[in-house]
Structures are given as structure tokens and as C-alpha cells.
Scaffold this active site. Structure first.
Site, short mmCIF file in Angstrom:
data_model
loop_
_atom_site.label_atom_id
_atom_site.label_comp_id
_atom_site.label_asym_id
_atom_site.label_seq_id
_atom_site.Cartn_x
_atom_site.Cartn_y
_atom_site.Cartn_z
CE LYS A 115 -7.30 0.84 1.04
NZ LYS A 115 -6.59 -0.10 1.88
CG HIS B 27 -4.03 -0.51 -2.14
ND1 HIS B 27 -4.56 0.74 -2.38
CD2 HIS B 27 -3.67 -0.52 -0.85
CE1 HIS B 27 -4.51 1.46 -1.28
NE2 HIS B 27 -3.97 0.72 -0.32
CB SER C 63 -0.98 0.00 1.17
OG SER C 63 -0.32 -0.30 2.38
C1 PLP Z 1 -6.58 -0.25 3.28
C2 PLP Z 1 -6.06 -1.59 3.53
C3 PLP Z 1 -6.72 -2.46 4.39
C4 PLP Z 1 -7.90 -2.01 5.21
O1 PLP Z 1 -9.07 -1.97 4.47
P1 PLP Z 1 -10.34 -1.20 5.05
O2 PLP Z 1 -11.47 -1.79 4.28
O3 PLP Z 1 -10.14 0.24 4.81
O4 PLP Z 1 -10.42 -1.52 6.50
C5 PLP Z 1 -6.23 -3.74 4.53
N1 PLP Z 1 -5.14 -4.15 3.84
C6 PLP Z 1 -4.47 -3.34 3.00
C7 PLP Z 1 -3.28 -3.84 2.27
C8 PLP Z 1 -4.90 -2.03 2.83
O5 PLP Z 1 -4.23 -1.21 2.02
#
Ligand code: PLP
Length: 394
Positions: free
Chosen positions: A242, A211, A183
Site C-alpha cells: 500500500k 492501511h 479498509s
Molecule cells: C490490503 C490489505 C491486506 C492485504 O495486503 P496485501 O499486501 O495486498 O496482500 C491485509 N489486510 C488489510 C486490512 C488490507 O487492507
């Protein structure tokens, strides 16, 4: 409150170390261009990859579901918090990921913690994790009863070494967890080699495609589809927060895993379920992903354009392979200054410092979306050049 006075010192320390965070405030719908703290800016910060936040069909689906099912479930999934739409979404997410079944959980974060905690139940188990995995995987490891083994980022030789140690070999259950797309750096995990090593050593594989879902692979199905590894990765985690631009997460795997987790996973059992409007936006979002492939194409065209322009300007953009493009600065204060100057130029890109990234790796983190027009990106690049030069970054 006298007993909380110690927080004055904690806050002062955070401020001293430039780690005190005050959220910026969005005053319009979230789009490629929006108003933040009273200023119109090109937004390079959000995970709204396919620009679904404002899609008319997705918005209409939320309203329709609210009319039909009301605003919330007022219960956990296992009591009366599962509507027919929740079930439909789980079926369709399984189809999206090419798995037998899926289970929707409150967030991507809790999907990771729940899965690690539910599967790793004994000190005889081992959880093997990339050092740059997301915080939710780290916390999942903390909640798991298993031993933890951390391998250097995407270092397959180190992973192999760990898998060959007698301690790991003799463990009861072995689970390898990796981000599909990392990320902060935007690089993609070396899944083909990871899968091969794990098959050889009988290790369960779990990929967090937060992502990657909606972003990479055919129809945005994620890293497993991207590498053509269908059926060879045991567990796929996805987020609905996302590219789907709403909120939630899911675990896509076998029917057994779904059944097991819906009986034991603590966030699933003890925290209430998604409102119908949220589930409806995810279903509508899936339709958009399938029916409007031009969004995915534009996302990648924009990614290519923006990365190339930044590189041409002389910025170090790391080794990203995805729409996440870090712009390396290497100093917390300078990165924060860079971000402030860009804001004054009408460009919103936030700085990331320690402890989210290692010391010396401070950066601005940018994400382009399908919603950006070339003129938005040109404006952003011009501002990056102007401010980057002023700060001696280029
Ligand atoms: C953003 C993210 C999460 C968390 O996801 P949410 O739905 O916002 O709780 C988990 N793993 C990774 C790799 C992320 O980038």
C-alpha cells in the site's frame, strides 16, 4: 471443456447479480492522474498513499538491486532466498514499528493467514476478531485450529462480554485480531480500549496496519505509534503493497515470534521469496518516509480538503478518519452507474457492493494520495457533484 460447463451458469449468476468483475486496464505508470482503458482520469482508487510508485529514488533502487543481485531468488527464504537485503529490511521494519524483530512474508494477506495459523494450533485456543476485519484475517481464522469469536464492529461492550465468557476465559491461548484502519470505512480501531481489555484478560493482541503503515502516526509508523501504545501490542502486521507501493507483508513482534514463524509459517516455508528489486524499493521507501515528511503532510492536507468538499456538497461520507473516504450510495446498480458516469467525466472511483460490504452499504470508495494536486481534487469534486445530482444521491 465439457466438465467445466457448470461455470457458464456460475458466470451468468454473477453477471445477473452485478458481481462479475472485469479489471480495468492501466496504460501508464500509476499516478494521481493516469490513463485507464484509454482515458486520462484522476485516480481515486489506489493505496499509493505517498505516491512512491514513481519516486525516482525508489525506482533507481530497484534497478541498482537488479544489477547487483539479479532479478529473483529462485528459492524460498529458508533455502537460498534470503539475501543480505532481506535481512536489512527486517531489521529496519522492526525499527519502524518499534519492535525487537520482524519477518517479511510474501504479502499482507499471507502475513495474516500465516500468523493466525501458526499461533492458533488447537481447538482449545480462541481467535477473537472484529466483524469488519479484512478477508485475510477471516481466512487466517479458517486455517487456524482455534475456536472463533466475532465481535460487532468496534463494539467494546460486546468484546468485553465475549472476553468474560467462561469458554473464552478457560481457553489455552487467546488472540485478538483487528484491522488498525478498516479498509472499506476508513475508521480507526479503538486500540487504547482493546489493549486495556486484552491486558486485563491476558489476550495476545494483533493489529493489521495495512492501511495505517506509512499513513498514520508519527512518521507514518501506524496505529500503535498513533495511540502511543508502544510495547503494549504484541503483534503488528504491515503491508508493503500500500503506502510502500510494491508488494509484500511483514509481522513485527518479538525475536521469538520471528524465529518461531520462520520455522513453521507455511507461506514463508513453501512459497519463494521477494526479488531483490522489491526489497530494495521497500528500503528506499523507508528512507523517503523518514526524509520527506512533506509527503505525509500533503496526504493529510489532501484528505482534509477532499472530505470537506464532499461533505459540503451533501454526500454521506460515513465515519472515516483516514484518507479512505467512502461515498455512500446504498444500491449496487446505482453505485455502478455513479462510477461509470464519473469515469466519463475523467474521474476514476470504483463501486463496492455486496459481499465486500453489507447490503444497503453499497458505495464508492475513494482514496486520495500525496500525489494529488488541489486542481485534481477540485475536478473530482465537480464531477461528483454533477453525477451525484443526476442520480439523485445529493
Ligand atoms: C490490503 C490489505 C491486506 C492485504 O495486503 P496485501 O499486501 O495486498 O496482500 C491485509 N489486510 C488489510 C486490512 C488490507 O487492507
Amino acid at each position: 471443456m465439457k466438465r467445466l460447463d457448470f461455470l457458464k451458469e456460475e458466470v451468468a449468476t454473477l453477471k445477473n447479480e452485478n458481481r462479475f468483475i472485469q479489471p480495468h486496464v492501466l496504460q501508464t505508470a500509476q499516478d494521481a492522474v493516469c490513463v485507464i482503458d484509454g482515458k486520462e482520469v484522476v485516480n481515486l482508487t489506489s493505496n499509493n498513499y505517498l505516491c512512491l510508485t514513481t519516486h525516482p529514488k525508489v525506482k533507481a533502487a530497484a534497478i541498482e538491486a537488479t544489477e547487483k543481485f539479479g532479478i529473483g531468488t529462485a528459492a524460498v527464504r529458508t533455502i537460498i532466498g534470503t539475501t543480505s537485503m532481506h535481512e536489512e529490511l527486517e531489521r529496519r521494519l522492526a525499527e519502524f514499528k518499534g519492535t525487537e524483530a520482524s519477518l517479511v512474508i510474501q504479502s499482507g494477506f499471507t502475513s495474516n493467514t500465516a500468523t493466525c495459523q501458526s499461533l492458533m494450533t488447537s481447538p482449545e485456543d480462541v481467535l477473537i476478531s472484529d466483524e469488519l476485519n479484512h478477508a485475510s484475517i477471516i481466512d487466517g481464522g479458517r486455517l487456524a485450529k482455534a475456536k472463533k469469536k466475532i465481535y460487532r464492529h468496534s463494539d467494546m461492550a460486546h468484546l468485553k462480554e465475549i472476553l468474560e465468557t467462561p469458554e473464552v476465559k478457560n481457553s489455552r491461548r487467546k488472540l485478538l485480531v483487528t484491522d488498525g484502519v478498516f479498509s472499506m470505512d476508513g475508521d480507526i480501531a479503538n486500540l487504547p480500549e482493546i489493549v486495556e481489555l486484552c491486558e486485563k484478560h491476558d489476550v495476545i493482541t494483533m493489529v493489521d496496519d495495512a492501511h495505517a503503515s506509512g499513513v498514520i502516526g508519527p512518521q507514518g509508523r501506524g496505529t500503535v505509534a498513533h495511540f502511543d501504545l508502544k510495547g503494549r501490542v504484541d503483534i503488528q502486521i504491515g503491508t508493503l503493497s500500500k503506502a510502500f507501493a510494491t508488494i509484500g507483508g511483514y509481522v513485527a513482534s518479538t525475536k521469538d515470534l520471528q524465529g518461531y514463524m520462520q520455522s513453521v509459517a507455511r507461506p514463508f516455508l513453501f512459497s519463494s521469496s521477494h526479488p531483490p528489486s522489491v526489497i530494495a524499493t521497500c528500503l528506499a521507501g523507508l528512507d523517503v518516509i523518514y526524509n520527506e515528511p512533506e509527503r505525509l503532510k500533503k496526504l493529510w492536507d489532501n484528505t482534509k480538503f477532499f472530505k470537506e468538499e464532499l461533505k459540503k456538497a451533501g454526500f454521506d461520507t460515513g465515519h472515516s478518519q483516514t484518507p479512505i473516504t467512502p461515498v455512500m450510495v446504498g444500491d449496487t446498480v446505482k453505485a455502478q452507474q455513479f462510477s461509470k458516469m464519473l469515469f466519463d467525466e475523467g474521474v476514476f472511483a470504483l463501486s463496492i457492493g455486496f459481499p465486500t460490504v453489507a447490503k444497503g452499504k453499497e458505495r464508492l470508495r475513494t482514496i486520495v494520495t500525496a500525489g494529488h494536486e488541489i486542481k485534481d481534487l477540485e475536478k473530482a469534486v465537480a464531477a461528483f457533484k454533477k453525477c451525484g445530482k443526476a442520480l439523485g444521491i445529493i
